[in-house]
Design a protein around this motif. Structure first.
Motif, PDB file in Angstrom:
ATOM      1  N   ASN A 281       9.780   7.856  -3.164  1.00 43.35           N
ATOM      2  CA  ASN A 281       9.283   7.835  -1.609  1.00 43.35           C
ATOM      3  C   ASN A 281       9.961   9.148  -1.292  1.00 43.35           C
ATOM      4  N   THR A 282      10.907   9.331  -2.487  1.00 42.86           N
ATOM      5  CA  THR A 282      11.592  10.784  -1.446  1.00 42.86           C
ATOM      6  C   THR A 282      11.695  12.189  -2.909  1.00 42.86           C
TER       7      THR A 282
ATOM      8  N   THR B  15      14.303  13.364  -4.190  1.00 43.33           N
ATOM      9  CA  THR B  15      15.465  13.492  -4.730  1.00 43.33           C
ATOM     10  C   THR B  15      15.398  12.214  -5.799  1.00 43.33           C
TER      11      THR B  15
END
Length: 183
Positions: A100-101, A103
């Protein structure tokens, strides 16, 4: 919805599948797909396919470890494409990765590459060890099951039994019956 996927390589890894299910439940998974089949097995992983089909926009697929999901980096990328195409995300518990990120996406790619590298190194060492053992005369390989049953195969053939029946009685494949019969 948070969807879990658990997999072990063999049916006798009961503790492994139970531990994965426990961790997935603790991570908030509302539905868990589970199966006990090898990742390298040519057999289709039906529960993984069902889990991917089940995902909807906004869902997250959760696995305890990357190797429970993907066979290789290429396979991981293929699965990640399917997941993101549905508007869903992937979360890998033991790595703390959540796609979801941005990173999380980067870390998944980096760690997936490292995991594949480690596996290739391990396989190379294994091949070297086998070659060394063969040179020393300590590694003979697996004795072919059908070859040990050659006399039985030929006796049943002489009785007029067909390959399918011989294979069934002796617990070998039909192809092995033909190989032994012609060998």
């Amino acid at each position: 919805m948070i969807v879990g996927y658990a997999r072990t390589s063999t049916l006798d890894q009961v503790a492994g599948i139970e531990a994965q299910e426990r961790d997935l439940t603790a991570a908030g998974c509302e539905k868990i797909f589970r199966e006990q089949v090898s990742s390298v097995d040519v057999a289709q992983r039906d529960q993984l396919a069902l889990a991917l089909d089940f995902l909807r926009d906004g869902d997250t697929l959760v696995v305890t470890k990357l190797d429970r999901l993907a066979r290789s980096v290429a396979h991981m990328h293929e699965l990640l494409q399917r997941i993101t195409a549905k508007g869903a995300a992937l979360k890998i518990l033991n790595m703390g990765i959540d796609t979801n990120t941005p990173t999380g996406k980067l870390m998944l790619n980096v760690l997936g590459g490292v995991a594949e590298f480690e596996r290739e190194i391990m396989l190379e060492r294994q091949r070297e060890g086998i070659a060394k053992a063969k040179q020393a005369g300590k590694y003979k390989g697996r004795v072919p099951t059908a070859q040990r049953k050659a006399a039985e195969v030929n006796a049943l053939r002489a009785e007029g039994l067909g390959a399918t029946e011989i294979a069934r009685r002796l617990g070998i494949s039909r192809a092995s019956v033909y190989n032994v019969s012609q060998g």
